[in-house]
Enzyme design. Structure first.
Site, PDB file in Angstrom:
ATOM      1  N   TYR A  45       7.189  48.842  31.112  1.00 44.95           N
ATOM      2  CA  TYR A  45       6.265  49.496  32.328  1.00 44.95           C
ATOM      3  C   TYR A  45       6.686  48.568  33.458  1.00 44.95           C
ATOM      4  O   TYR A  45       5.985  48.193  33.969  1.00 44.95           O
ATOM      5  CB  TYR A  45       4.729  49.762  31.972  1.00 44.95           C
ATOM      6  CG  TYR A  45       3.988  50.354  32.849  1.00 44.95           C
ATOM      7  CD1 TYR A  45       4.297  51.540  33.094  1.00 44.95           C
ATOM      8  CD2 TYR A  45       2.825  49.774  33.243  1.00 44.95           C
ATOM      9  CE1 TYR A  45       3.036  52.465  33.905  1.00 44.95           C
ATOM     10  CE2 TYR A  45       1.955  50.428  33.929  1.00 44.95           C
ATOM     11  CZ  TYR A  45       2.196  51.993  34.182  1.00 44.95           C
ATOM     12  OH  TYR A  45       1.290  52.693  34.990  1.00 44.95           O
TER      13      TYR A  45
ATOM     14  N   HIS B 131       6.967  51.728  40.120  1.00 43.01           N
ATOM     15  CA  HIS B 131       6.574  52.632  39.282  1.00 43.01           C
ATOM     16  C   HIS B 131       4.927  52.358  38.911  1.00 43.01           C
ATOM     17  O   HIS B 131       4.056  53.497  39.025  1.00 43.01           O
ATOM     18  CB  HIS B 131       7.585  52.751  37.971  1.00 43.01           C
ATOM     19  CG  HIS B 131       6.840  53.730  36.848  1.00 43.01           C
ATOM     20  ND1 HIS B 131       6.651  54.971  37.064  1.00 43.01           N
ATOM     21  CD2 HIS B 131       6.325  53.468  35.769  1.00 43.01           C
ATOM     22  CE1 HIS B 131       6.012  55.766  35.861  1.00 43.01           C
ATOM     23  NE2 HIS B 131       6.115  54.494  35.145  1.00 43.01           N
TER      24      HIS B 131
ATOM     25  N   GLU C  51      11.501  60.329  32.637  1.00 40.41           N
ATOM     26  CA  GLU C  51      11.280  59.036  33.195  1.00 40.41           C
ATOM     27  C   GLU C  51      12.782  58.508  33.271  1.00 40.41           C
ATOM     28  O   GLU C  51      13.240  58.351  32.130  1.00 40.41           O
ATOM     29  CB  GLU C  51      10.270  58.114  32.297  1.00 40.41           C
ATOM     30  CG  GLU C  51       8.702  58.572  32.716  1.00 40.41           C
ATOM     31  CD  GLU C  51       7.743  57.511  31.945  1.00 40.41           C
ATOM     32  OE1 GLU C  51       8.221  56.704  31.397  1.00 40.41           O
ATOM     33  OE2 GLU C  51       6.966  57.692  32.821  1.00 40.41           O
TER      34      GLU C  51
ATOM     35  N   ASP D  58      12.834  59.159  29.013  1.00 41.25           N
ATOM     36  CA  ASP D  58      11.732  59.212  28.445  1.00 41.25           C
ATOM     37  C   ASP D  58      11.068  60.302  28.625  1.00 41.25           C
ATOM     38  O   ASP D  58      10.101  60.309  29.729  1.00 41.25           O
ATOM     39  CB  ASP D  58      10.910  57.698  28.604  1.00 41.25           C
ATOM     40  CG  ASP D  58       9.600  57.844  27.866  1.00 41.25           C
ATOM     41  OD1 ASP D  58       9.439  58.526  26.932  1.00 41.25           O
ATOM     42  OD2 ASP D  58       8.767  57.107  28.435  1.00 41.25           O
TER      43      ASP D  58
END
Lengths: 405, 405
Positions: free
Chosen positions: B108, B113, B180, B214
């Site tokens: 992450y 994002h 993603e 993803d």
């Protein structure tokens, strides 16, 4: 030839016949079953090369009907004379990780555990359970490569932690190293991508059950887990018992799960009773400190497998999913030390010493048993692990020098 | 013999030489490299059986020095005449999943994002980033078995969702299916349990890079992810490009990461620049809708690998970790539609239609490129997937009947 005998009340009698992988010095690992304290080589007993393998996976992949056929075949072969080279004393063999683990998911299926952890980790929330908890079995993927067999030493993990009043996180060995007493469920045959396993078909896919210790570093976990869940607080090690007890051996252990209210969505609805009356025992340096009851767990293994695949995620031979910590309503049935000691506030006495979390040199042994036919009990083998001190790696030694960003 | 030619400005020139796995009708999959639009069988070119395998894993396991030796050897062999049976036209072969995926972790790591999703998912929090975000690369384990090669159709997943005002969750096909755009990093050689990979040694363990999509069901994810992170909202599918671009091909793409403030703990400190100037392109039904810049990603792949192993978790050949969605500061550089359309509130025009999330039949193609030597560019191949309608399984058909609890 060897004539095998087993006591009628042995937890590893003819009603159990778990599967494992053993080796003797100089020979490669092969599949075996256990009868009493004898380890029986199944390739030699059954003359089938699928058992002359270092994992159960090829046998598991043959599917449900074959599991039943082998299980019916073994008792007649071991009650007569057995070839000498098929039998070993338990103390003479090394037991190995019995499966090649594919994907691993850990659930959070015990209401008592989830509520206890909610109170400890999120004390400001009025409801200790998150709003989704009674609607779906909450779970997360874990690290497959750190699942190890009973007896493997556990090195104390290092990582970041940050106390409530610390201005910044610090790095070092975990100071709140814990256990989680669980059951692990082994998927024998999976499902293709885009397909799902309905709850009523789970039985044909679930091969067996192991005792599972999901070692947990609570300080690392508490700092890292929001918003994407546990990672390094769990990924360093999980210990499983070397014997996989077949689901087919657990017919007499079937009980209803606790009442599920609200009623789950149809894809999670069960017809036959799918709870399991398995009782675990946690020993800390030889002293029993807890007896977690699996029958108290809210979500069943069939529901967990149905949930995992309902979105079309593929499943494979060797997938493992675990129940999450098993805790009952009483304090002496809590399956994690963070609950048993209430976050460290209420130490337990172990061997005359006050303990909260694990110290270097501590050994944990988790065992389990379940009802068998005619008042017998089934044994699960044990998940044993000893804590070794944290290692001083280059990354750790750099801890007291300035970083360069 | 075949004489190979490649345009000097080809993104698949001699400076790239990615690895993949191909097959032709009737022959098993084998390892290849790509030059221009030719696929070159490496077992035939190099007379080495490690490439006559269905995955890159055996070659990757040979280690960093061997990767460099092979990479130096290929150019002289492909610039002369090459045996006819070693060369295929790209259009004549089937490309396969190039690696056997061991453990998969998704990070992450993009600040833009993480901040965008924090604002969308946790609007009441004053800081869109969680307190740990700038101290460690937040990540979670995902499902290895649902990583598929480019071109695999994606069946719309079903699952539970619950809108803010819904009294109870409902079950059905996801209505907020998203992408993603990420990079995936392939671990070539791992580390033993109890050991760690220091940030300065990551280079010797990282084999290469793929484009990674993803796929994410935002409605399923939003309902399930507290407290243990994403599970079914992600586990149904992730698509990777068929060509693994070697880390050794990306020397000219190295750039500093964005400034890291506060300074990370020493185990995450980097000396050489470890960012990568890779630019992604997201096409929705043929129309480019975003250009996510990997150089803007906060945490580097070396930091992610060091973090993953600092607790002693083992790593293996074939482990994959992905960056998480790559988003830059500008709207047209956001790598997920939930950000690009701001939770669906700001539709984008695709082929004359207003779109927020994915509809059945939509096709997504993510590509990437990076600077090579002398002003050239390197190509990454593509991660392509088309959405198929949700399947009506028994579990779904049961949706309108009462559950039995």
């Amino acid at each position: 030839m060897t004539t095998l005998t087993v006591a009628p009340d042995s937890p590893f009698g003819l009603h159990n016949l778990p599967y494992g992988v053993y080796s003797t010095p100089g020979s490669p690992p092969r599949v075996a079953t256990r009868l009493g304290d004898s380890v029986i080589d199944l390739a030699r007993l059954l003359h089938d090369e699928v058992f002359a393998q270092p994992t159960l996976n090829p046998f598991m992949a043959q599917g449900y009907d074959r599991w039943g056929a082998v299980r019916r075949q073994i008792p007649e072969l071991v009650t007569g004379d057995v070839p000498d080279d098929a039998v070993h004393a338990l103390g003479d063999v090394t037991l190995h990780l019995p499966i090649e683990v594919a994907d691993y998911v850990d659930f959070y299926a015990s209401e008592h555990h989830a509520a206890n952890l909610g109170r400890l980790f999120r004390p400001d929330n009025p409801d200790p359970l998150t709003p989704n908890w009674k609607h779906l079995p909450v779970g997360y993927h874990g690290r497959a490569s750190s699942i190890v067999v009973s007896g493997t030493d556990i090195v104390r993990p290092c990582g970041q932690r940050k106390g409530k009043d610390d201005p910044a996180p610090v790095f070092g060995p975990s100071t709140r190293l814990d256990i989680e007493a669980e059951l692990g469920f082994v998927v024998g045959t999976g499902s293709a991508m885009g397909e799902s396993i309905p709850v009523e078909e789970a039985e044909r896919h679930l091969f067996g059950v192991v005792v599972f210790n999901d070692w947990s570093a609570r300080d690392i976990q508490a700092w890292e887990y929001v918003p994407l869940g546990p990672n390094l607080g769990k990924s360093f090690a999980s210990t499983i018992s070397p014997w996989v007890v077949p689901m087919l051996a657990l017919e007499d252990a079937r009980v209803p799960t606790p009442a599920q209210d609200p009623q789950p969505l149809p894809y999670l609805s069960m017809q036959p009773p799918w709870g399991l009356d398995v009782e675990l025992s946690v020993r800390w340096n030889g002293q029993e400190v807890s007896r977690p009851p699996y029958r108290e767990v809210y979500w069943s293994p069939a529901q967990m497998l149905a949930h995992l695949t309902v979105n079309g995620a593929p499943s494979r031979t060797g997938d493992v999913f675990a129940s999450g910590t098993i805790s009952g309503p009483a304090k002496e049935t809590r399956g994690a030390f963070i609950e048993l000691t209430w976050g460290g506030a209420e130490p337990v006495t172990v061997g005359g010493e006050q303990r909260t979390f694990l110290e270097d040199g501590d050994e944990i042994v988790i065992t389990a048993s379940a009802p068998g036919p005619d008042g017998t009990r089934l044994g699960f083998g044990e998940a044993r692990g000893r804590i070794l001190p944290a290692r001083s790696t280059p990354a750790h030694r750099a801890d007291d020098t300035g970083g360069t960003g």
